[in-house]
Design a protein around this motif. Structure first.
Motif, PDB file in Angstrom:
ATOM      1  N   ALA A 180       0.954  -1.244   0.059  1.00 11.31           N
ATOM      2  CA  ALA A 180       0.031   0.080   0.146  1.00 11.31           C
ATOM      3  C   ALA A 180       1.047   1.266  -0.003  1.00 11.31           C
ATOM      4  CB  ALA A 180      -0.856   0.117   1.227  1.00 11.31           C
ATOM      5  N   LEU A 181       0.298   2.393  -0.785  1.00 14.60           N
ATOM      6  CA  LEU A 181       1.086   3.608  -0.685  1.00 14.60           C
ATOM      7  C   LEU A 181       0.180   4.460   0.112  1.00 14.60           C
ATOM      8  CD1 LEU A 181       3.426   5.149  -1.720  1.00 14.60           C
ATOM      9  CD2 LEU A 181       2.055   5.798  -3.768  1.00 14.60           C
ATOM     10  N   TYR A 182       0.472   5.108   1.085  1.00 15.78           N
ATOM     11  CA  TYR A 182      -0.249   6.056   1.967  1.00 15.78           C
ATOM     12  C   TYR A 182       0.256   7.377   2.073  1.00 15.78           C
ATOM     13  CZ  TYR A 182      -1.910   1.703   4.062  1.00 15.78           C
ATOM     14  OH  TYR A 182      -2.228   0.299   4.318  1.00 15.78           O
ATOM     15  N   VAL A 192      -3.430   5.434  -1.506  1.00  9.11           N
ATOM     16  CA  VAL A 192      -3.280   6.168  -2.719  1.00  9.11           C
ATOM     17  C   VAL A 192      -3.426   4.896  -3.510  1.00  9.11           C
ATOM     18  CG1 VAL A 192      -1.750   7.219  -4.071  1.00  9.11           C
ATOM     19  CG2 VAL A 192      -1.898   8.025  -1.868  1.00  9.11           C
ATOM     20  N   ILE A 193      -2.711   3.758  -3.445  1.00 10.02           N
ATOM     21  CA  ILE A 193      -2.322   2.588  -3.869  1.00 10.02           C
ATOM     22  C   ILE A 193      -2.523   1.638  -3.121  1.00 10.02           C
ATOM     23  CG2 ILE A 193      -1.158   1.120  -5.648  1.00 10.02           C
ATOM     24  CD1 ILE A 193       0.222   3.719  -6.600  1.00 10.02           C
ATOM     25  N   GLU A 194      -3.326   0.337  -3.520  1.00  9.95           N
ATOM     26  CA  GLU A 194      -3.263  -0.903  -2.738  1.00  9.95           C
ATOM     27  C   GLU A 194      -3.346  -1.874  -3.502  1.00  9.95           C
ATOM     28  OE1 GLU A 194      -5.352  -1.584   1.649  1.00  9.95           O
ATOM     29  OE2 GLU A 194      -7.136  -1.191  -0.222  1.00  9.95           O
ATOM     30  N   HIS A 195      -2.674  -2.909  -3.287  1.00  7.83           N
ATOM     31  CA  HIS A 195      -2.397  -4.116  -3.989  1.00  7.83           C
ATOM     32  C   HIS A 195      -2.083  -5.353  -2.996  1.00  7.83           C
ATOM     33  CE1 HIS A 195      -0.460  -7.413  -6.321  1.00  7.83           C
ATOM     34  NE2 HIS A 195      -1.065  -6.834  -7.280  1.00  7.83           N
ATOM     35  N   TYR A 244       7.279  -3.471   6.289  1.00  3.99           N
ATOM     36  CA  TYR A 244       8.366  -2.896   5.985  1.00  3.99           C
ATOM     37  C   TYR A 244       7.984  -1.427   5.370  1.00  3.99           C
ATOM     38  CZ  TYR A 244      13.059  -1.877   4.093  1.00  3.99           C
ATOM     39  OH  TYR A 244      14.282  -1.453   3.617  1.00  3.99           O
ATOM     40  N   ALA A 245       8.462  -0.481   5.819  1.00  5.54           N
ATOM     41  CA  ALA A 245       7.891   1.039   5.115  1.00  5.54           C
ATOM     42  C   ALA A 245       9.151   1.683   4.897  1.00  5.54           C
ATOM     43  CB  ALA A 245       7.190   1.680   6.151  1.00  5.54           C
ATOM     44  N   ILE A 246       9.376   2.329   3.722  1.00  8.46           N
ATOM     45  CA  ILE A 246      10.153   3.260   3.200  1.00  8.46           C
ATOM     46  C   ILE A 246       9.199   4.918   2.705  1.00  8.46           C
ATOM     47  CG2 ILE A 246      11.805   1.433   2.366  1.00  8.46           C
ATOM     48  CD1 ILE A 246      10.655   2.397  -0.532  1.00  8.46           C
ATOM     49  N   PRO A 247      10.049   5.680   2.725  1.00 12.90           N
ATOM     50  CA  PRO A 247       9.733   7.182   2.348  1.00 12.90           C
ATOM     51  C   PRO A 247       9.741   6.901   0.892  1.00 12.90           C
ATOM     52  CG  PRO A 247      11.990   7.317   3.261  1.00 12.90           C
ATOM     53  CD  PRO A 247      11.658   5.868   3.485  1.00 12.90           C
ATOM     54  N   LEU A 259       5.091  -2.517   3.017  1.00 12.37           N
ATOM     55  CA  LEU A 259       4.670  -3.926   2.369  1.00 12.37           C
ATOM     56  C   LEU A 259       4.617  -4.760   3.660  1.00 12.37           C
ATOM     57  CD1 LEU A 259       7.006  -2.435   0.219  1.00 12.37           C
ATOM     58  CD2 LEU A 259       6.578  -4.613  -0.865  1.00 12.37           C
ATOM     59  N   SER A 260       3.569  -5.759   3.627  1.00 17.01           N
ATOM     60  CA  SER A 260       3.388  -6.793   4.461  1.00 17.01           C
ATOM     61  C   SER A 260       4.415  -8.076   3.948  1.00 17.01           C
ATOM     62  CB  SER A 260       2.187  -7.226   4.838  1.00 17.01           C
ATOM     63  OG  SER A 260       2.082  -8.111   5.741  1.00 17.01           O
ATOM     64  N   LEU A 261       5.689  -8.447   4.722  1.00 14.45           N
ATOM     65  CA  LEU A 261       6.533  -9.374   4.222  1.00 14.45           C
ATOM     66  C   LEU A 261       6.695 -10.534   5.278  1.00 14.45           C
ATOM     67  CD1 LEU A 261       9.349  -6.722   3.081  1.00 14.45           C
ATOM     68  CD2 LEU A 261       7.399  -8.140   1.426  1.00 14.45           C
ATOM     69  N   PRO A 262       6.852 -11.753   4.793  1.00 15.52           N
ATOM     70  CA  PRO A 262       7.059 -12.642   5.710  1.00 15.52           C
ATOM     71  C   PRO A 262       8.386 -12.423   6.564  1.00 15.52           C
ATOM     72  CG  PRO A 262       6.804 -13.772   3.392  1.00 15.52           C
ATOM     73  CD  PRO A 262       6.771 -12.152   3.339  1.00 15.52           C
ATOM     74  N   SER A 263       8.561 -12.607   7.950  1.00 20.93           N
ATOM     75  CA  SER A 263       9.435 -11.923   8.737  1.00 20.93           C
ATOM     76  C   SER A 263      10.930 -12.388   8.155  1.00 20.93           C
ATOM     77  CB  SER A 263       9.316 -12.328   9.975  1.00 20.93           C
ATOM     78  OG  SER A 263       8.061 -11.677  10.548  1.00 20.93           O
ATOM     79  N   ASP A 264      10.747 -13.721   7.741  1.00 23.36           N
ATOM     80  CA  ASP A 264      12.176 -14.431   7.297  1.00 23.36           C
ATOM     81  C   ASP A 264      12.799 -13.716   6.269  1.00 23.36           C
ATOM     82  OD1 ASP A 264      10.495 -15.448   5.624  1.00 23.36           O
ATOM     83  OD2 ASP A 264      11.022 -17.204   5.958  1.00 23.36           O
ATOM     84  N   THR A 265      12.111 -13.033   5.452  1.00 25.22           N
ATOM     85  CA  THR A 265      12.879 -12.002   4.261  1.00 25.22           C
ATOM     86  C   THR A 265      13.764 -10.906   4.767  1.00 25.22           C
ATOM     87  OG1 THR A 265      10.665 -10.618   4.135  1.00 25.22           O
ATOM     88  CG2 THR A 265      10.798 -12.790   2.857  1.00 25.22           C
TER      89      THR A 265
END
Length: 673
Positions: A180-182, A192-195, A244-247, A259-265
């Motif tokens: 998602a883009l917030y 703004v965007i969701e997938h 995991y969030a980035i500007p 992004l919602s990622l598996p923790s082991d990544t």
């Protein structure tokens, strides 16, 4: 003495065997059933089991689940058949699993029966994991190259994200559950965007996502947040996932990509670096599509507004023509009746004003049709001299009322045919001749010239001996509804004619230009494509085409003068950025020179539109400006301009840029051949 020597030899041999057994290489001795009899210290260190814990236990205690039962049967079969086996073997050690290279040799008695097995072990784990790491990095680089290619492809937003997600699943066995883009504001998160798989806007994790986004937006650094589900087994984004969030900057607005990622990544620096690079490419792709969509929406909005304007003009004009035709018809009837002088003068004024109004309406209709794309041209090979003669015959009566003479001058032995729409070209020439009569002096002169200084174009000039055009209005020459200072004169006009002439010439792949005549008057020149032979066509196609966008006619004239000696260069000039964009998007140019102080559009807007169109995205664009400070130059280059040229223009540097581009084109053609 011999017995003592023999005893010493045996002792020495046993000592050597003991030394070899306790060497650094792990060694194990097993009985015929695979039970440990003895192991050395190196083997104990390798497995984590001391010798007394291994002694009496079968080697099966070290078996790994990585191998099937058939694999172990094949090992025993090889020992029975050949007396030895060697290969790679995974073993389950006390605290970990490891890969070993194992060499097993069978020991036989005097009768040839197997009694023991001696196994030599060599740890291959480090080599294996290094190889796995190299393979992982190779997969990651391959995935990144595919994602970058997808980023550049012409894919809609959701299709782009879906294909990226699929590639991550195929190549790296992971992907995001949700992307998602917030943007954040006082009211909370705005999506703004969701997938992805989760689109529940009422999710209990929204508060912590908002907190995470605010931190990232404030500090402008990536952050992680491990999820804690209060209702395990229900939400797909449970404790096995990390946010995991980035500007991200989108259209000059601060956003956060989550992004919602598996923790082991994110468990290792290598993985985390890969995820960050993936997210960076996703950000590029999202920004690219968001910008393109914004441009499309802005263009559609502008086109709709323009279409509405054109429809209004067309509708109003048609509504005006009906009563106007009646006025003109009845005024003609009145003029044919017996009228006294005063009545005739009034009727003639009515008829003359009606004709002027009809001309204005027809021009508006023409303009509306051009802007809405509803005007069709039939471009064919036509004799230009015939068109000029017909145009002069239409205007000669008007010229004779003021004793203005018209002549044709040329030194061509053979006037070539041109490529044009006969009717529309005649409309352009008649308009120029009409202006030359209206703005001329009594007993003046109009000269129509024909020249061919260019193998691909024929130049038709219309020169008058009138008062000319004030230099203050040169930059507004081809603007709609601009009479260039003649509003207060007695000469009737609409301010539309020259704008129509310019657009018609562009539609016929030609050009119209203006320059003041000496000592007074005006010169309008039409450059019209020649209906050439094959060699002329090839010559034209091989020429280097430049579009120069500048609202200053003096600077336009300067660059025209500087480049007119170069037969390999074709220069097009435009004093309106919007019209220049329309020209650039319809025709092919090799270089665009843009004055960055255009009044109607900013340089950034022009560049953004050029880069967004596939037709002009790769065309080099050079910024021209009077500022020479390093910060302005640096900002222009960062914005996407290929080069920056300060004024006064350094022609040597410009010619060097042109020559470099020509060489690149030539090399590209050679490589293509």
């Amino acid at each position: 003495m011999s017995l003592i020597s023999a005893h010493m030899d045996v002792s020495e041999e046993l000592k050597l065997l003991a030394t070899a057994f306790d060497a650094h290489q792990p060694i194990a001795i097993l009985d015929r059933n695979g039970t440990f009899i003895r192991v050395n210290q190196a083997f104990s260190k390798l497995t984590g089991y001391p010798g007394h814990q291994l002694k009496g236990h079968n080697v099966r205690m070290l078996r790994s689940k990585r191998h099937q039962e058939q694999f172990y049967r094949d090992i025993w079969q090889s020992l029975y058949d050949k007396g030895h086996w060697q290969g790679e073997l995974w073993n389950q050690l006390k605290e970990r699993e490891a890969l070993h290279h194992v060499n097993i040799t069978a020991v036989t008695d005097e009768a040839g029966h197997f009694t023991h097995y001696v196994a030599f072990y060599e740890d291959q784990s480090e080599i294996y994991y290094q190889q796995q790491l190299l393979e992982q990095k190779a997969r990651q680089e391959n995935t990144l190259s595919i994602l970058l290619a997808l980023c550049l492809e012409d894919l809609p937003m959701q299709a782009f994200l879906s294909q990226c997600r699929r590639q991550l699943e195929l190549k790296n066995l992971w992907s995001w559950k949700q992307l998602a883009l917030y943007t954040t504001d006082h009211s909370g998160l705005r999506t703004v965007i969701e997938h992805g798989d989760c689109t529940d806007q009422g999710c209990q994790k929204i508060p912590m996502t908002l907190s995470l986004c605010k931190q990232v937006a404030e500090h402008q650094i990536p952050r992680e947040l491990k999820l804690k589900s209060e209702s395990a087994g229900i939400c797909i984004l449970e404790e096995t996932h990390t946010l995991y969030a980035i500007p991200l900057q989108q259209n000059q607005q601060s956003c956060v990509l989550v992004l919602s990622l598996p923790s082991d990544t994110l468990s290792s620096p290598v993985q985390k670096d890969f995820v960050h690079r993936v997210v960076h490419i996703l950000g590029m792709g999202i920004n690219k599509r968001a910008t393109e969509q914004a441009l499309i929406e802005a263009r559609e909005k502008a086109e709709q507004a323009n279409k509405a304007k054109s429809q209004l003009l067309s509708s109003v004009s048609h509504e005006l023509r009906t009563p106007l035709n009646a006025i003109l018809g009845f005024s003609q009837i009145m003029l044919s009746d017996g009228l006294n002088d005063e009545q005739r003068e009034n009727a003639e004024e009515i008829h003359s004003s009606g004709q002027h109004l009809l001309t204005l309406i027809n021009d508006i209709l023409d303009l509306a049709r051009m802007e809405s794309g509803r005007i069709n041209l039939q471009i064919e090979s036509v004799p230009v001299r015939n068109i000029i003669d017909e145009s002069i015959s239409l205007i000669r009566q008007l010229a004779s009322t003021r004793q203005i003479t018209i002549s044709i001058q040329h030194n061509l032995t053979d006037i070539p045919n041109i490529l044009a729409d006969k009717t529309r070209l005649k409309q352009v020439i008649v308009n120029l001749l009409s202006n030359a009569v209206k703005y001329n002096v009594d007993q003046g002169h109009i000269e129509v010239t024909l020249e061919q200084s260019d193998p691909a174009f024929l130049s038709v000039g219309v020169r008058d001996t009138g008062i000319g055009i004030n230099p203050d209005y040169h930059s507004q020459m081809f603007q709609v509804f601009n009479r260039l200072g003649a509003e207060d004169s007695a000469v009737e006009g609409t301010g539309i004619g020259l704008a129509i002439c310019k657009r018609l010439m562009q539609m016929m792949y030609g050009q119209i230009s203006y320059q003041p005549a000496e000592p007074s008057g005006s010169i309008f020149t039409l450059d019209i494509p020649i209906a050439s032979t094959t060699d002329r066509t090839e010559h034209h196609q091989s020429r280097f085409s430049i579009l120069y966008i500048d609202n200053d006619p003096i600077r336009q004239q300067q660059i025209q003068t500087m480049l007119q000696q170069r037969e390999d260069i074709r220069l097009f000039t435009e004093n309106n950025a919007s019209y220049a964009l329309d020209l650039a998007l319809k025709h092919s140019f090799d270089l665009i020179l843009l004055d960055t102080d255009m009044p109607d559009l900013s340089a950034e807007e022009v560049l953004e539109i050029l880069k967004a169109s596939p037709r002009t995205a790769t065309v080099p664009v050079v910024a021209i400006n009077g500022t020479q400070d390093n910060s302005t130059i640096s900002q222009s280059l960062k914005a996407g301009f290929n080069e920056y040229l300060p004024r006064p223009l350094d022609m040597e540097k410009l010619l060097l840029i042109i020559e470099q581009l020509q060489q690149e084109q030539h090399q590209l053609l050679l490589n293509t051949d």
